[in-house]
Design an enzyme around this catalytic site. Structure first.
Site, PDB file in Angstrom:
ATOM      1  CG  ASP A   1      -1.957   1.029   1.079  1.00  0.00           C
ATOM      2  OD1 ASP A   1      -2.353   1.428  -0.130  1.00  0.00           O
ATOM      3  OD2 ASP A   1      -2.517   1.395   2.013  1.00  0.00           O
TER       4      ASP A   1
ATOM      5  CG  ASP B   1      -7.449   1.645   3.611  1.00  0.00           C
ATOM      6  OD1 ASP B   1      -6.473   1.009   3.590  1.00  0.00           O
ATOM      7  OD2 ASP B   1      -7.639   2.753   3.334  1.00  0.00           O
TER       8      ASP B   1
END
EC number: 3.4.23.-
Length: 456
Positions: A246, A374
């Site tokens: 990420d 997330d």
């Protein structure tokens, strides 16, 4: 993989507001239409002067919306993790290992040696991360070439599977755990209504709170699937690897998520609501309407400027500025004698203005957005800690607090750098450190204190 983004239009709007706020300029003289509305000869306004109070207002606005964004994200993230932990603690289906694994994790961890288990878990994590990278690249390529219908069909099928199939499994296990008798017809009716309403809210139009609730529920269901079907060591390695990926995908110049965000900013488009949790409403069918409205509203502006330029020589040739005797008589008939008195100025100021009101999208553009990925990995970390930490609440709460602290730091960095930032690295790193430290150090220490009846 999802990132923490604020809307592109918000960034452009804020930059423009900051530039205009800190630049002294003199307004252009009003047009003839504005003169006729005011009923007074045109007067040039004084130049704008930047004061300390305006800078204080900027700082106050930043603090206000910064704190507001923190609260807006804390509530949904907390709700998603609470749903996952409550399910893990009450429904044994998601903690029982029946030997089934995801197709992306073909290597098993029930090996004879620790080395083989570590090797298999690393191979599983590499395969899983590779699948995520490939899927992200496919999504970016489709978005880059404006294949919106393909992306919508992809997301539609994924949400259809989650809202109907996985919701059916979840509801069936909850009813079985609490010994609730349910016939198939009623169960099918419940699932049908739940799924159809969710698809409408996510992919078309619905109340904001209902859309947010469905996005939270989808994230919780996906996290529960990962908790059940991912091996233990593989799950922890995936969490560590996904935070690194990420970071690279968002911050690298050629990262796929950065390309996705920059492309959306260049096109002034919102990312699909099925991928992003937004604190404000995002509707797919409104995107084209908003763009068309902006285009239509931008056309009359140059046309009006051309009219003003064309009329300027005539006004200068007459040398009366357009204030002919007929115009004066007409204004006196409507407003009375034009005398510069307190009463006349007050009446003129109270007259309605023909200028269009400013757009009311400013509050919506300020909405903070967090990727559903997330939510999934936050809840997966807390749920995995709750399932594998021998039922210890201290470890679960430590991971919960660590994720919220990491989210606060991410939002703080977002306010400082004012660009899209990854939401996973800080929170997942804190969560992993807190989990292993609490599970291997704090929990044994507290157990020994309880055994010896020693209180601190």
């Amino acid at each position: 993989m999802a990132d923490l983004v604020q809307n592109a239009a918000n960034n452009v709007l804020n930059d423009g507001m900051d530039t205009s706020r800190h630049t002294s300029s003199t307004a252009a003289p009003p047009s003839r239409n504005e003169v006729e509305l005011n009923g007074q000869p045109p007067t040039a306004p004084p130049p704008q002067v930047v004061t300390d109070s305006e800078e204080d207002e900027d700082e106050e606005l930043t603090l206000k919306y910064g704190a507001k964004h923190v609260i807006m994200l804390f509530i949904p993230v907390t709700l998603c993790m609470v749903v996952v932990v409550a399910t893990i603690k009450s429904v044994s289906f998601y903690t029982q290992k029946d030997g089934q694994q995801l197709i992306y994790t073909p290597f098993r961890e029930d090996t004879e040696t620790v080395g083989q288990r570590a090797l298999h878990s690393m191979l599983n994590a590499i395969i899983m991360i590779s699948v995520i990278v490939v899927m992200t690249l496919v999504l970016v390529v489709l978005y880059k070439y404006r294949c919106y219908k393909v992306i919508q069909a992809w997301l539609f099928f994924s949400n259809l599977l989650l809202l109907f199939f996985f919701s059916l499994i979840y509801l069936g296990e909850v009813f079985k755990t609490y010994n609730v008798a349910m016939d198939y017809f009623t169960l099918a009716l419940i699932i049908w209504n739940f799924g159809v309403v969710g698809m409408i809210c996510i992919h078309w139009k619905g109340p904001l709170r209902l859309q947010q609730a469905y996005l939270i529920m989808i994230s919780a269901l996906m996290a529960l699937v990962f908790i059940k079907y991912l091996p233990e060591w593989t799950a922890w390695l995936i969490l560590a690897a996904i935070s690194v990926y990420d970071l690279l995908a968002v911050l690298c110049p050629k990262g796929p998520l950065r390309i996705l965000v920059e492309t959306a900013q260049e096109r002034n488009e919102a990312i699909f609501p099925a991928l992003i949790y937004s604190s404000t409403m995002v509707w797919l069918f409104n995107m084209a309407d908003s763009a068309e409205t902006r285009n239509n509203s931008s056309h009359p502006v140059p046309q009006q400027e051309n009219q003003v330029v064309a009329m300027a020589p005539t006004a200068q040739a007459e040398d009366d500025g357009g204030f002919t005797p007929a115009w004066v008589d007409h204004q006196q008939h409507q407003l009375g004698p034009m005398q510069s008195t307190e009463e006349s100025r007050r009446q003129i100021q109270e007259m309605p203005s023909a200028r269009p009101p400013p757009p009311a999208d400013d509050d919506e553009e300020r909405g903070v957005k967090l990727g559903l990925g997330d939510f999934i990995f936050y809840s997966m970390l807390v749920g995995k800690a709750s399932a594998t930490a021998s039922g210890d609440w201290n470890t679960t709460l430590a991971c919960f607090v660590a994720i919220l602290i990491g989210l606060c730091l991410t939002l703080l960095l977002l306010a400082i750098f004012k660009k899209a930032l990854p939401a996973l690295p800080i929170s997942i790193t804190f969560g992993l450190v807190f989990y292993f430290a609490t599970d291997n150090l704090v929990r044994p220490f507290m157990d020994q204190l309880a055994v010896h009846q020693f209180y601190i």
